[in-house]
Design a protein around this motif. Structure first.
Motif, PDB file in Angstrom:
ATOM      1  N   SER A  37       0.799  -1.207   0.000  1.00 61.53           N
ATOM      2  CA  SER A  37       0.000   0.000   0.000  1.00 61.53           C
ATOM      3  C   SER A  37       0.837   1.265   0.000  1.00 61.53           C
ATOM      4  N   THR A 110      -6.224  -6.776   7.421  1.00 62.07           N
ATOM      5  CA  THR A 110      -4.918  -6.366   6.906  1.00 62.07           C
ATOM      6  C   THR A 110      -4.510  -4.998   7.443  1.00 62.07           C
ATOM      7  N   VAL A 114      -1.070  -4.624   9.575  1.00 64.32           N
ATOM      8  CA  VAL A 114       0.054  -3.874   9.030  1.00 64.32           C
ATOM      9  C   VAL A 114       0.260  -2.547   9.762  1.00 64.32           C
ATOM     10  N   GLU A 133      -6.187   0.807   2.865  1.00 69.76           N
ATOM     11  CA  GLU A 133      -6.295  -0.553   2.329  1.00 69.76           C
ATOM     12  C   GLU A 133      -7.452  -0.684   1.347  1.00 69.76           C
ATOM     13  N   ASP A 206       0.966  -5.375   2.819  1.00 68.44           N
ATOM     14  CA  ASP A 206      -0.376  -5.951   2.754  1.00 68.44           C
ATOM     15  C   ASP A 206      -0.491  -7.017   1.672  1.00 68.44           C
ATOM     16  N   ALA A 209      -1.628 -10.523   2.776  1.00 66.21           N
ATOM     17  CA  ALA A 209      -2.953 -10.589   3.395  1.00 66.21           C
ATOM     18  C   ALA A 209      -3.484 -12.014   3.548  1.00 66.21           C
TER      19      ALA A 209
END
Length: 371
Positions: A37, A110, A114, A133, A206, A209
């Motif tokens: 991300s 996620t 994170v 996200e 991420d 995930a």
């Protein structure tokens, strides 16, 4: 190698993923190419605009369905504990399926794993992790059957006499096939179990995930399949102690070992300090090619990369970006682009610039033609 007269030039600088938005924000680079991300961080934070994704990078959309991250295991672990290896593959695939069954919950899991629950404060940014996200997830394809990348130009930097075949033979088909059988109702037959399984991964990404989701959603996965990877305690959004459960009974303790870079995790795997890893496909293939006794089981995701430039940059897509590269080069001010070293993003940029007839040099070093 030497410079090619009248051929445009770009300069590459290596950087960690988290620092790239700051490098662009402070005009130390003109662009960065990295994974989500971080891409969305730059976009939503007003630092830059995304002008190209994996499918836009030449040649011929080759990166659209290429594995960015993979599940990898040490060969001796597979040999000694084949059913445990297959169960870990199966719970990963179950995590992928859960993402598509409930993408909203996957985003929440996620984001908490994170970033935690507090707003992200970095490089002058103030972002909500869940909103970040939500922006990132649509650009990632979570899949267990993406094709492995060809190392191509990165491989040229390695000596020919230490390279071995890195084709699909590195993928252990028997583990993957058995994992699919387990997901389709085959009963586990465990003849040998380790005292513990050590899993290396990068908790700041991420792209992993499926690992996060399969652990946090372990109750539902156990109800569906009769096996799961469950946290020892439900009090943490990022547990590091888990158990592999089969028919309501723990069969192995599992320890999650966070790392900083994929190459370091692969080194730990080769040194028998790690048994299983969730990491990038390119560092995995490079180390396997150099003799690391490990094998790729299957992909975790494809896509998820983005090319970010300043909002005021005179380009909005790949073609206009190349025009900008050429104009800046011919004016004596080559563009500086940040990428993670020995990553699929570096491989993509190197191959794309070679395709476009553009030389590459490392920032701060003399230009030596197309590296």
């Amino acid at each position: 190698m030497r410079d090619i007269p009248n051929q445009p030039l770009v300069q590459i600088v290596y950087g960690t993923s988290g620092i790239m938005p700051q490098l662009l924000n402070t005009s130390q680079v003109d662009a960065f190419f990295v994974w989500e991300s971080v891409v969305s961080t730059g976009e939503m934070g007003g630092i830059g605009k995304v002008i190209a994704r994996d499918a836009d990078i030449p040649p011929d959309r080759k990166w659209e369905n290429t594995a960015c991250n993979v599940l990898v295991m040490r060969n001796s672990f597979i040999t000694e504990y084949p059913e445990i290896a297959s169960l870990l593959s199966a719970v990963t695939i179950a995590g992928i399926q859960k993402i598509y069954d409930d993408p909203g919950e996957a985003v929440n899991i996620t984001a908490r794993w994170v970033y935690g629950s507090k707003p992200i404060r970095s490089a002058g940014l103030f972002l909500d992790p869940i909103e970040l996200e939500k922006n990132a997830f649509p650009h990632i394809v979570f899949t267990d059957n993406a094709s492995l990348p060809d190392l191509g130009l990165i491989e040229k930097s390695l000596s020919d006499n230490i390279m071995s075949d890195h084709s699909s033979s590195n993928t252990v088909g028997s583990v993957y096939k058995r994992a699919l059988d387990l997901l389709n109702g085959s009963k586990p037959h465990i003849s040998n179990t380790p005292s513990s399984v050590r899993i290396g991964y990068l908790p700041s990404a991420d792209l992993y995930a499926p690992l996060y989701v399969t652990i946090i959603e372990s109750d539902r996965i156990c109800e569906t399949y009769g096996f799961c990877l469950a946290p020892r305690s439900d009090t943490s959004d990022r547990p590091d102690e888990c158990q592999l459960i089969v028919n309501d009974k723990p069969v192995a303790d599992v320890q999650l070992l966070p790392g900083q870079v994929g190459g370091g995790i692969m080194t730990g795997l080769g040194q028998r300090a790690i048994d299983v890893a969730y990491i990038g496909s390119v560092p995995t293939l490079m180390q396997i090619s150099m003799g690391n006794p490990a094998s790729i089981i299957h992909s975790i995701n494809a896509g998820g990369s983005g090319l970010v430039v300043d909002d005021q940059a005179p380009c909005d897509d790949w073609n206009s970006f190349i025009e900008w590269v050429e104009n800046r080069s011919f004016s004596g001010q080559p563009l500086i682009i940040a990428v993670p070293q020995s990553s699929i993003q570096e491989e993509m940029m190197r191959e794309a610039f070679e395709y476009e007839g553009i030389q590459i040099s490392l920032y701060g070093l003399p230009s030596f033609g197309a590296l």
